[in-house]
Design a protein around this motif. Structure first.
Motif, short mmCIF file in Angstrom:
data_model
loop_
_atom_site.label_atom_id
_atom_site.label_comp_id
_atom_site.label_asym_id
_atom_site.label_seq_id
_atom_site.Cartn_x
_atom_site.Cartn_y
_atom_site.Cartn_z
N SER A 199 30.36 17.18 16.34
CA SER A 199 28.67 17.07 16.99
C SER A 199 28.08 18.97 16.32
CB SER A 199 28.18 17.51 18.41
OG SER A 199 29.41 17.59 19.07
N MET A 200 29.84 19.65 15.87
CA MET A 200 29.47 20.79 14.97
C MET A 200 29.42 20.37 13.64
SD MET A 200 32.61 23.34 14.99
CE MET A 200 33.70 23.43 13.06
N ASP A 225 35.40 18.23 15.37
CA ASP A 225 34.05 18.00 16.99
C ASP A 225 33.29 17.09 15.36
OD1 ASP A 225 32.40 18.50 18.35
OD2 ASP A 225 32.81 20.47 18.73
N LEU A 237 33.00 7.08 17.23
CA LEU A 237 33.00 8.63 17.44
C LEU A 237 32.07 8.97 18.51
CD1 LEU A 237 35.68 10.01 16.31
CD2 LEU A 237 34.61 10.55 14.02
N ILE A 278 30.25 7.06 27.25
CA ILE A 278 31.02 7.48 26.08
C ILE A 278 31.48 6.18 26.25
CG2 ILE A 278 30.62 10.62 26.22
CD1 ILE A 278 33.13 10.57 28.11
N GLU A 279 32.59 6.19 25.17
CA GLU A 279 33.50 4.81 25.53
C GLU A 279 34.82 5.51 24.45
OE1 GLU A 279 32.53 1.33 23.50
OE2 GLU A 279 30.26 1.85 23.97
N ALA A 309 32.18 8.64 21.28
CA ALA A 309 33.33 8.95 22.13
C ALA A 309 33.16 10.30 22.39
CB ALA A 309 34.49 8.96 21.28
N THR A 310 31.87 10.52 21.67
CA THR A 310 31.94 12.36 21.54
C THR A 310 30.89 12.76 23.17
OG1 THR A 310 31.91 12.73 19.54
CG2 THR A 310 31.01 14.81 20.38
N PRO A 311 31.19 13.14 24.26
CA PRO A 311 30.01 14.10 24.79
C PRO A 311 28.75 14.72 24.51
CG PRO A 311 31.69 14.46 25.90
CD PRO A 311 32.39 14.50 24.05
N SER A 312 28.16 14.16 24.10
CA SER A 312 26.25 14.49 24.32
C SER A 312 25.36 15.25 25.36
CB SER A 312 25.84 13.81 23.75
OG SER A 312 25.44 12.71 24.71
N GLU A 313 24.67 15.84 25.16
CA GLU A 313 23.33 16.22 25.98
C GLU A 313 23.11 15.42 27.41
OE1 GLU A 313 20.97 18.93 23.14
OE2 GLU A 313 22.32 18.48 21.71
N ARG A 314 22.84 14.33 26.59
CA ARG A 314 22.38 13.62 28.03
C ARG A 314 23.54 12.49 27.36
NH1 ARG A 314 17.35 15.16 28.98
NH2 ARG A 314 16.79 17.17 28.29
N GLY A 315 22.82 11.65 28.91
CA GLY A 315 24.02 10.71 29.47
C GLY A 315 24.89 10.69 30.11
N ASN A 316 25.49 10.12 30.47
CA ASN A 316 26.42 10.10 31.74
C ASN A 316 27.83 9.30 30.78
OD1 ASN A 316 24.88 10.95 33.51
ND2 ASN A 316 24.44 8.66 33.56
N VAL A 317 29.06 9.58 31.98
CA VAL A 317 30.32 9.52 31.39
C VAL A 317 30.50 7.84 31.36
CG1 VAL A 317 32.94 9.34 32.16
CG2 VAL A 317 30.93 11.02 33.54
#
Lengths: 326, 335
Positions: free
Chosen positions: A217-218, A215, A255, A269-270, A258-266
């Motif tokens: 973001s972790m 992960d 990478l 993500i790539e 590809a990680t889903p973040s706080e903002r942004g839509n589907v």
């Protein structure tokens, strides 16, 4: 005092299988300074856990260290006898495993298990063992430790088991703590608790921490530096801020997106095209070249080269300089 | 008319009586049920609706009743109280044994959590997808079956040449695709996804999420997306339901709930998501109170709540609307 606590140089590991040899790690080099928190990030199969196992010398028998050095406070761990390694494990370097319930002994109460490790390493009298174990449970904020002491792993929740693992790992005040995906299978709220605990304990005891995770973001939240691995190669090493602001390797970039973040839509993500290369059959100079959109002849024909963009940021890509200036 | 309407469902699991003394000490003297058996309250009055073509996210910690709710909706388990309406028909009256033989089975399909465990290890990918086609749609014709399965494989971008492989010969992402193909084979109206990406790497997770978005557009399905990853849920869902110990504590529009959480538990959940730029985090201390015969007058979150006061020990907060379509069950949130 400038010797890093852990310094891995050119480590290569091959696994011998019936189908042939798998070069699981190839020329891995990185270091961890005293008190530093470093993350190793990568997909499953990228060699994160093999690296950790190699440091503790608990590799599977099929895994063979071809060459390289693992320097721990100036000593090469690979030259030590198996017997001497017992003194290192748990006392100098300890590890928190991925699945705490599987890593703990199911038929021994958790208190006894903590006592085992203290007895092994410390000059503690039998009388004091119990107090030490209770104290260890206390340090990881387990409520009513006298009651928990007598409980078995199956009676504890996943988060509680992980706390016991941490209590065991830090009971002998090691200088390096390896945490191999310590929070998989735990809830986000428990995950936050456990990570905070690891962080406060490592600052309290001046431990260095090697966090292995998938992960990103972790890793970003808890670590000073991040090492990105892909298929047994280190592709990028950088400080956390730098990696996010200025990712240089195409894999790192992918990478992050590809990680889903706080903002942004589907749509934002790539995904990363292709799969990890089959190391059994393919021998590639750059193991990302099959999946990379910028691949050219240079990548395929030449040996992988690490470019140091800044003293704290190096990357294994031919186009690094180009990307850095762009 | 909503596609699915759930009204006040309760699910209690009766427990063995052997640990009577321990259980008594846990549940206190407030035990209200008449039998001697203590019971575990998995669902304590859950109500919500899913509209046609809507995507609803369900979040909560493990043990909060998410999976029980999933089982109750797709009629794999009986419920103690409440009603479940599918297209206006009360399906909670049909017993789980008979439900598989009704035409409703094809309306609700589930993609289960562990994509490896939920595939029969002795069935090839082809047989896995063929199973619901044979048993629910009663397709017997071989060529028809083959055409349909090839079409489904293409839909989820599963390579046709791998259809003869067994689950252990497939990668995690491929197994996830088979699971999805199997669920959509009978063209359901409601697809329940129980943590479909929890065991996958980020790069594969991204592919699967995109696939799910695409399929929903193509097939006009409704989703009930069960997950603990709020980032993913926010991206995929129109509405989010947050559960805590068998109760809905907050529900509302995905964006409102994510950026302006009202319930302290939702707030803690969101602030627990790891991220590079996070400053003030809410860390939940304390332990989860026991779900065995809980006191009906105490807020179930009060033991861990940073805001808990006396009122929370006397009165269970009810869901109330604080802004349009945003419901919260907490004493501290005013409309």
């Amino acid at each position: 005092m400038n010797v890093p606590l852990l310094d891995i140089k050119d480590l290569s590991i091959t696994f011998k299988t019936r189908q042939g040899n798998v070069p699981a790690l190839e020329n891995i080099s990185f270091h961890i300074k005293k008190g530093e928190t470093v993350a190793v990030v990568g997909e499953s199969g990228s060699g994160k856990s093999v690296t950790a196992a190699a440091i503790l010398r608990i590799l599977d028998k099929a895994g063979q260290i071809d060459h390289g050095k693992i320097m721990f406070s100036g000593m090469n761990l690979l030259e030590f006898s198996e017997r001497y390694m017992l003194n290192i494990r748990g006392r100098e370097i300890s590890m928190i495993f991925q699945n705490p319930r599987a890593a703990l002994n199911p038929i021994r109460s958790v208190g006894k298990q903590i006592e085992d490790i203290i007895r092994m390493h410390g000059p503690v009298t039998k009388k004091n063992l119990y107090e030490h174990a209770i104290a260890a449970l206390n340090t990881v904020n387990i409520s009513s430790p006298e009651h928990r002491y007598h409980q078995y792993p199956f009676e504890l929740s996943g988060g509680m088991c992980q706390r016991v693992m941490i209590a065991m790992a830090i009971s002998c005040r090691p200088s390096l703590l390896i945490a191999d995906e310590p929070t998989t299978g735990l809830d986000v709220t428990t995950q936050a608790n456990i990570m905070e605990l690891i962080k406060t304990k490592s600052t309290e005891l001046h431990m260095s921490t090697l966090l292995i995770t998938h992960d990103l973001s972790m890793a970003a939240q808890y670590c000073d530096r991040i090492i990105v691995m892909h298929a047994g190669h280190i592709v990028e090493i950088s400080t956390t801020d730098d990696l996010y602001k200025n990712p240089l390797h195409p894999y790192t970039k992918k990478l992050i997106t590809a990680t889903p973040s706080e903002r942004g839509n589907v749509d934002d993500i790539e995904f990363i095209p292709g799969n990890l290369p089959n190391l059994l059959t393919e021998s590639l100079n750059c193991r990302f070249s099959n999946r990379c959109e910028f691949v050219d002849e240079k990548c395929v024909n030449n040996k992988l080269l690490y470019t140091e963009v800044s003293p704290t940021h190096s990357v294994a890509c031919w186009r690094a300089e180009e990307n850095a200036t762009a | 008319m909503p596609l699915l309407e759930i009204k006040n469902i309760h699910k209690r699991y009766r427990m063995k009586n052997q640990n009577q003394s321990l259980i008594n000490s846990l549940s206190g003297i407030f035990k209200k049920n008449h039998s001697n058996h203590p019971s575990l309250h998995a669902l304590g009055g859950v109500s919500f609706e899913i509209q046609e073509n809507e995507s609803v996210g369900l979040v909560g910690e493990s043990g909060c009743g998410k999976s029980t709710l999933v089982k109750a909706i797709c009629r794999l388990t009986d419920i103690n109280e409440g009603e479940i309406f599918l297209n206006g028909v009360d399906i909670s009256a049909i017993t789980p044994n008979k439900f598989g033989h009704t035409s409703h089975r094809s309306q609700i399909q589930v993609v289960f959590q562990d994509s490896h465990e939920s595939l029969n290890p002795r069935y090839t990918a082809f047989q896995c997808i063929a199973d619901p086609l044979k048993n629910i749609l009663h397709i017997r014709d071989k060529t028809q079956l083959e055409n349909k399965i090839n079409e489904l494989a293409d839909m989820v971008s599963f390579p046709r040449e791998l259809l003869h492989r067994l689950p252990h010969q497939l990668s995690g992402g491929q197994k996830a695709r088979i699971n999805i193909a199997r669920a959509i084979a009978v063209s359901p109206r409601l697809l329940i996804l129980d943590e479909p990406t929890s065991a996958l790497d980020v790069s594969i997770q991204a592919v699967i999420l995109k696939l799910l978005v695409k399929l929903r557009k193509e097939l006009n399905m409704s989703y009930l997306f069960v997950s603990h990853d709020l980032n993913v849920v926010r991206m995929l869902c129109d509405k989010i339901i947050v559960m805590y110990m068998g109760k809905v504590v907050e529900t509302g529009d995905a964006k409102t709930l994510y950026y302006k959480p009202a319930h302290p538990y939702t707030n803690a959940l969101i602030s627990s998501i790891p991220s590079i730029n996070k400053t003030n985090r809410v860390i939940l201390d304390g332990e989860i109170s026991s779900p065995i015969d809980p006191d009906p007058n105490v807020c179930r979150f009060s033991g861990r709540c940073p805001k808990s006061v006396n009122q929370c020990q006397i009165e269970q907060p009810l869901l109330h609307e604080i802004s349009s379509q945003h419901f919260v069950a907490c004493h501290f949130v005013d409309p």
